[in-house]
Design a protein around this motif. Structure first.
Motif, mmCIF file in Angstrom:
data_model
loop_
_atom_site.group_PDB
_atom_site.id
_atom_site.type_symbol
_atom_site.label_atom_id
_atom_site.label_comp_id
_atom_site.label_asym_id
_atom_site.label_seq_id
_atom_site.Cartn_x
_atom_site.Cartn_y
_atom_site.Cartn_z
ATOM 1 N N MET A 65 0.786 -1.309 0.042
ATOM 2 C CA MET A 65 0.066 -0.062 0.043
ATOM 3 C C MET A 65 0.833 1.185 -0.108
ATOM 4 N N TYR A 66 2.185 1.293 0.266
ATOM 5 C CA TYR A 66 3.014 2.238 0.574
ATOM 6 C C TYR A 66 2.899 3.264 -0.751
ATOM 7 N N GLY A 67 2.613 4.299 -0.809
ATOM 8 C CA GLY A 67 2.764 5.283 -2.116
ATOM 9 C C GLY A 67 1.585 5.014 -3.019
ATOM 10 N N LYS A 68 0.426 4.243 -2.792
ATOM 11 C CA LYS A 68 -0.441 4.255 -3.519
ATOM 12 C C LYS A 68 -1.749 5.250 -3.399
ATOM 13 N N ASN A 69 -2.316 5.914 -4.610
ATOM 14 C CA ASN A 69 -3.033 6.897 -4.382
ATOM 15 C C ASN A 69 -4.145 6.723 -5.485
ATOM 16 N N GLY A 116 -1.896 5.579 0.603
ATOM 17 C CA GLY A 116 -1.041 4.766 1.138
ATOM 18 C C GLY A 116 0.158 5.524 1.817
ATOM 19 N N ARG A 117 0.366 5.590 3.223
ATOM 20 C CA ARG A 117 1.644 6.051 3.517
ATOM 21 C C ARG A 117 2.709 5.036 4.286
ATOM 22 N N THR A 118 3.617 5.675 4.816
ATOM 23 C CA THR A 118 4.704 4.855 5.314
ATOM 24 C C THR A 118 4.257 3.815 6.566
ATOM 25 N N VAL A 123 -8.435 5.964 3.657
ATOM 26 C CA VAL A 123 -9.752 6.433 2.579
ATOM 27 C C VAL A 123 -10.720 7.305 3.394
ATOM 28 N N ASP A 124 -10.698 8.526 2.614
ATOM 29 C CA ASP A 124 -11.434 9.627 3.098
ATOM 30 C C ASP A 124 -12.906 9.543 2.020
ATOM 31 N N TYR A 125 -13.927 9.794 2.729
ATOM 32 C CA TYR A 125 -15.161 9.744 2.033
ATOM 33 C C TYR A 125 -15.954 11.164 2.092
#
Length: 429
Positions: A65-69, A116-118, A123-125
């Motif tokens: 997940m790291y780095g995914k947007n 996705g962060r370190t 997920v913001d809705y």
């Protein structure tokens, strides 16, 4: 001492009373302006939620997940058949709440953002509905006879999946948080649905029940008899309109403590991960043109609206309860101030009796100049001296006395080169 204890107990009682009230929490924010002369009003309802998955201890999720947007953002109106289907869902829900009002038009703004962060992913809705509310006038008034307005529709929402067809993303489910995971991370979505977190991520976003559950009698009421606010036109008011405002969402003795709503759960894949959901505190604002008074009809809350306030009306708060709180708190503050002044006075009296001044009375001192002039310059230094001791020389500092200075003279002899030779360096020839 007894008064101090009484004041402390009174303040503690107020805070305990506030803290003992059950919190009222929500994830929806309603804004609407109502003109009782029109049976139509445009509202705005916002639903927000954030989901966070923590993988700070590492694991496969941290690697994938790291780095995914990923983001889904779109707007749709009632020309879209799927929006018409949503209107039917909302109207069915409003009817189940005992309201006669209906939605005749609707615009939907949807935004979901996966990041996705370190050490975690989120997920913001955000779902924003702009509905046109119709048929909320129960009975039109005239003269002193008020217009009756239905307000039971205020906590509208939708139950179950809501799918909106879009040209960019195809069919998008906007009411269930798990849908974003199913679209972008299907393997993760399966793990979430098979765990306790599955129920948490299947809780509908479009939920305004808390706004409906908070009685209008507990909302804050403000009344502007002049209607000349600088931004009145921005909200559809005309200069000179009488305006009534009902708001909820502020912590108080009536509404309870309003906090952010947080839920936690876990799921397991290669290891156990923690899932946390956050929802913004609920609030609502209903502005009505005219003087609005909250009333009840059978089991429903309604507004009775007249063009002007009753003669002599000057209250800017709902009922007498807010005034009671206002004056009660002011009275407690006054009692606290009096108690502090009383205790300070007693303490000062004790200190005056215990501590006595020793030494020279300041009234018996006078200033004496002690500086000397240098050329045409005179400094202003001085010191205090007891009155009656006029001879400064009798008690001036030893270090101020002038000391004799010794001058050393040296005799120089001529050197062999004709110059003077310093003493001690003479030739021993």
């Amino acid at each position: 001492m007894q008064r101090k204890i009484v004041v402390i107990i009174a303040f503690l009682s107020i805070f305990i009373a506030i803290g003992s009230i059950s919190p009222v929490l929500a994830s929806s924010q309603l804004e609407v302006t109502i003109d009782p002369n029109s049976d139509t009003a445009i509202a705005k309802m916002t639903y927000q939620r954030s989901v966070n998955i923590d993988y700070s201890d590492g694991g496969q999720l941290a690697e994938t997940m790291y780095g995914k947007n990923h983001q889904i953002i779109f707007s749709a109106d009632s020309s879209n058949p799927s929006v018409q289907s949503l209107i039917s869902k909302i109207n069915s829900y409003i009817l189940s709440q005992g309201s006669i009002a209906q939605i005749t038009d609707l615009t939907v703004d949807y935004n979901s953002l996966m990041t996705g962060r370190t050490s975690s992913m989120s997920v913001d809705y955000t779902v924003v509905l702009h509905p046109t509310i119709h048929n909320f006038v129960i009975k039109a008034g005239s003269g002193n006879d008020p217009t009756l307005l239905d307000v039971d529709w205020r906590g509208f929402g939708a139950v179950g999946p809501v799918v909106i067809s879009t040209p960019t993303y195809g069919d998008v489910e906007i009411n269930m948080p798990i849908s974003t995971f199913e679209r972008f991370t299907p393997t993760l979505a399966l793990s979430l649905k098979a765990s306790d977190a599955g129920e948490l991520l299947s809780t509908r976003l479009m939920d305004g029940d808390e706004i409906k559950a908070q009685p209008i009698g507990n909302w804050h009421f403000l009344f502007d008899p002049t209607g000349i606010g600088a931004d009145a036109s921005q909200y559809g008011f005309q200069t000179g309109s009488v305006i009534s405002s009902f708001t909820m969402g502020e912590s108080s003795l009536r509404e309870g403590l309003i906090r952010e709503q947080v839920h936690e759960s876990t799921f397991s894949s290669d290891k156990i991960y923690r899932v946390t959901t956050y929802e913004s505190s609920g609030n609502a604002s209903i502005d009505i043109i005219g003087f609005a008074n909250r009333d009840t009809l059978d089991n429903s809350e309604i507004f009775g609206v007249t063009p002007n306030a009753p003669e002599g009306y000057a209250s800017t708060s709902s009922g007498e309860f807010p005034a009671f709180i206002l004056y009660g708190m002011a009275g407690m503050a006054a009692l606290g101030g009096i108690a502090m002044m009383f205790m300070s006075k007693r303490k000062l009296s004790k200190e005056k009796g215990h501590y006595q001044q020793t030494g020279i009375d300041p009234s018996q001192l006078t200033g004496v100049q002690t500086s000397a002039s240098s050329g045409g310059y005179q400094t202003v230094r001085g010191e205090a001296q007891v009155k009656g001791l006029e001879d400064y020389n009798q008690h001036r500092s030893y270090y101020d006395e002038e000391k004799p200075q010794v001058e050393e003279k040296t005799e120089d002899k001529p050197s062999s080169k004709g110059g003077a030779m310093p003493k001690g360096f003479e030739s021993k020839e």
